[in-house]
Write a protein that holds these residues in place. Structure first.
Motif, mmCIF file in Angstrom:
data_model
loop_
_atom_site.group_PDB
_atom_site.id
_atom_site.type_symbol
_atom_site.label_atom_id
_atom_site.label_comp_id
_atom_site.label_asym_id
_atom_site.label_seq_id
_atom_site.Cartn_x
_atom_site.Cartn_y
_atom_site.Cartn_z
ATOM 1 N N ASP A 73 10.273 110.302 -22.375
ATOM 2 C CA ASP A 73 9.482 109.107 -22.542
ATOM 3 C C ASP A 73 9.838 108.231 -21.351
ATOM 4 O OD1 ASP A 73 12.116 108.435 -22.858
ATOM 5 O OD2 ASP A 73 12.013 107.913 -24.955
ATOM 6 N N TRP A 81 11.107 105.999 -28.428
ATOM 7 C CA TRP A 81 10.233 104.669 -28.576
ATOM 8 C C TRP A 81 10.702 104.168 -30.146
ATOM 9 C CZ3 TRP A 81 8.241 102.171 -24.675
ATOM 10 C CH2 TRP A 81 7.646 103.126 -23.752
ATOM 11 N N CYS A 119 9.088 93.817 -20.494
ATOM 12 C CA CYS A 119 9.139 95.132 -20.144
ATOM 13 C C CYS A 119 9.993 95.740 -21.714
ATOM 14 C CB CYS A 119 10.149 95.696 -19.038
ATOM 15 S SG CYS A 119 9.327 95.268 -17.605
ATOM 16 N N ALA A 147 11.696 102.562 -22.550
ATOM 17 C CA ALA A 147 11.503 103.756 -23.400
ATOM 18 C C ALA A 147 12.839 104.028 -23.792
ATOM 19 C CB ALA A 147 11.065 104.789 -22.259
ATOM 20 N N LEU A 195 -1.078 99.636 -18.221
ATOM 21 C CA LEU A 195 -0.298 99.933 -18.885
ATOM 22 C C LEU A 195 -0.117 101.089 -19.405
ATOM 23 C CD1 LEU A 195 2.911 99.279 -19.665
ATOM 24 C CD2 LEU A 195 1.850 98.135 -21.808
ATOM 25 N N HIS A 196 0.568 102.135 -19.128
ATOM 26 C CA HIS A 196 0.410 103.625 -19.434
ATOM 27 C C HIS A 196 1.697 103.845 -20.297
ATOM 28 C CE1 HIS A 196 -1.698 103.261 -15.698
ATOM 29 N NE2 HIS A 196 -2.760 103.910 -16.509
ATOM 30 N N LEU A 197 1.854 104.299 -21.605
ATOM 31 C CA LEU A 197 3.056 104.854 -22.189
ATOM 32 C C LEU A 197 2.794 106.410 -22.490
ATOM 33 C CD1 LEU A 197 2.740 101.858 -24.993
ATOM 34 C CD2 LEU A 197 3.890 101.795 -22.935
ATOM 35 N N THR A 205 7.395 102.262 -12.558
ATOM 36 C CA THR A 205 7.525 103.500 -13.466
ATOM 37 C C THR A 205 9.079 103.284 -14.036
ATOM 38 O OG1 THR A 205 5.917 104.776 -12.313
ATOM 39 C CG2 THR A 205 7.385 106.090 -14.151
ATOM 40 N N TYR A 238 7.302 104.778 -19.248
ATOM 41 C CA TYR A 238 5.941 103.779 -19.203
ATOM 42 C C TYR A 238 5.709 103.537 -17.664
ATOM 43 C CZ TYR A 238 8.927 99.713 -19.088
ATOM 44 O OH TYR A 238 9.988 98.635 -18.657
ATOM 45 N N ASN A 239 4.609 103.320 -17.350
ATOM 46 C CA ASN A 239 4.195 102.675 -15.994
ATOM 47 C C ASN A 239 3.379 101.658 -16.111
ATOM 48 O OD1 ASN A 239 1.531 103.107 -14.049
ATOM 49 N ND2 ASN A 239 3.472 103.284 -12.839
ATOM 50 N N LEU A 240 3.467 100.807 -15.137
ATOM 51 C CA LEU A 240 3.119 99.413 -15.225
ATOM 52 C C LEU A 240 2.146 99.451 -13.739
ATOM 53 C CD1 LEU A 240 2.261 96.615 -16.500
ATOM 54 C CD2 LEU A 240 4.207 95.774 -15.389
ATOM 55 N N CYS A 276 3.927 106.284 -29.508
ATOM 56 C CA CYS A 276 4.283 104.967 -28.732
ATOM 57 C C CYS A 276 4.163 103.915 -29.306
ATOM 58 C CB CYS A 276 3.406 105.070 -27.343
ATOM 59 S SG CYS A 276 3.577 106.180 -26.355
#
Length: 327
Positions: A301, A288, A10, A13, A315-317, A277, A303-305, A325
């Motif tokens: 900022d 970042w 992980c 952010a 994975l969303h940044l 998240t 991220y979501n996993l 990112c």
């Protein structure tokens, strides 16, 4: 993009402030998940910390040079106040108003995202040779923070490994209190969700954000001009559990949480999933990769996993408009 989940490290952010976990078909948080969240590392709130204390030789030796020290000014507003962050790579980052910047006389540059408010960014590498105690850069910064302007502010700080022992040289001279992350739980019923594997990333993040913020997703008439509805195709789970932890969080704890969720999914139903998240601090001066926070056009900022039982994930940044990112 959907990929195979082998091991996720992980990457926060900047400084992680909150983690939220969404689990379907759970009436209550699994006991092992509760245990992980309750075992998150504690952190410390130092009241009115004189910033020159961060240059103390013993503190540099026990914490900064060892790595993994996290610090952030508390209740300072990035668009108005002087803000400071101490990063695990030894960088001391300042976001300063014009008067403070000119008084301190430090080398820096005008802020990219705060041009109208005349702010300046200063980054000092405390591990650089010139910043060793007695070195030229060290003495210049120490003189600025002791003779020119004695900046002080409430400060959050944590360290891994070692915790309080590594921070003891600093804490012994300050007014401090130990804090633990606040853990919250919320049960949901009849959660309507989009097709998680094929949904557009922007739409998926919007849906996850709506669930996390308790925004109604019912397509009913109201006094508002706009409504948020779930995208088609959609599915419904009879119940779900949302669990969150807020505070100065450490990446090591987030890694442990992800690993525990992987084990949970292996034992769950084949159509199950888990959403994690992580949000950074809104008023942190860094985003970042230690980049400057983009305040005027975003500033948040995260991220979501999104994890699945077959070890695949999405994975969303997310970052501000002027930030990039990490890969």
């Amino acid at each position: 993009m959907t990929r195979t989940l082998v091991l996720i490290v992980c990457r926060p952010a900047a400084l992680p402030a909150q983690v939220s976990v969404l689990l379907p078909e759970c009436g209550s948080a699994p006991s092992h998940l509760e245990s992980i969240l309750n075992s998150f590392s504690s952190f410390y709130l130092i009241k009115k910390l004189p910033l020159y204390e961060l240059l103390d030789k013993d503190f540099l030796q026990s914490a900064v040079y060892q790595g993994s020290v996290y610090g952030l000014s508390f209740r300072t507003r990035i668009d108005e106040d002087n803000c400071v962050a101490l990063m695990p790579n030894g960088h001391l980052v300042f976001s300063l108003d014009k008067d403070t910047f000119e008084t301190l006389g430090l080398e820096g540059r005008p802020s990219r995202s705060n041009r109208t408010s005349s702010r300046y960014e200063v980054t000092v590498d405390l591990r650089d040779g010139s910043m060793a105690p007695g070195g030229r850069g060290y003495l210049r910064l120490l003189r600025a923070l002791t003779s020119r302007l004695k900046l002080q502010m409430d400060f959050l700080i944590s360290h891994h490994p070692g915790g309080g022992a590594s921070l003891q040289p600093l804490l012994s001279r300050c007014d401090w209190s130990e804090r633990r992350p606040d853990v919250g739980r919320r049960a949901l019923s009849r959660l309507v969700h989009p097709s998680l594997r094929s949904c557009d990333p922007h739409d998926l993040l919007e849906w996850i954000g709506a669930v996390d913020a308790s925004v109604s997703r019912e397509n009913s008439s109201s006094d508002f001009l706009s409504t948020l509805t779930c995208l088609e195709p959609e599915a419904t789970v009879s119940r779900a559990m949302s669990v969150s932890a807020c505070g100065l969080l450490l990446p090591q704890d987030l890694q442990h949480l992800v690993e525990e969720l992987r084990c949970h999914l292996q034992q769950a139903q084949t159509n199950s999933w888990a959403s994690v998240t992580v949000h950074g601090f809104t008023d942190s001066p860094v985003s970042w990769d230690d980049d400057e926070r983009d305040v005027l056009t975003g500033g948040h900022d995260l991220y979501n996993l999104l994890m699945f039982p077959d070890h695949t994930y999405r994975l969303h940044l997310a970052a501000g408009a002027q930030n990039t990112c990490p890969p």
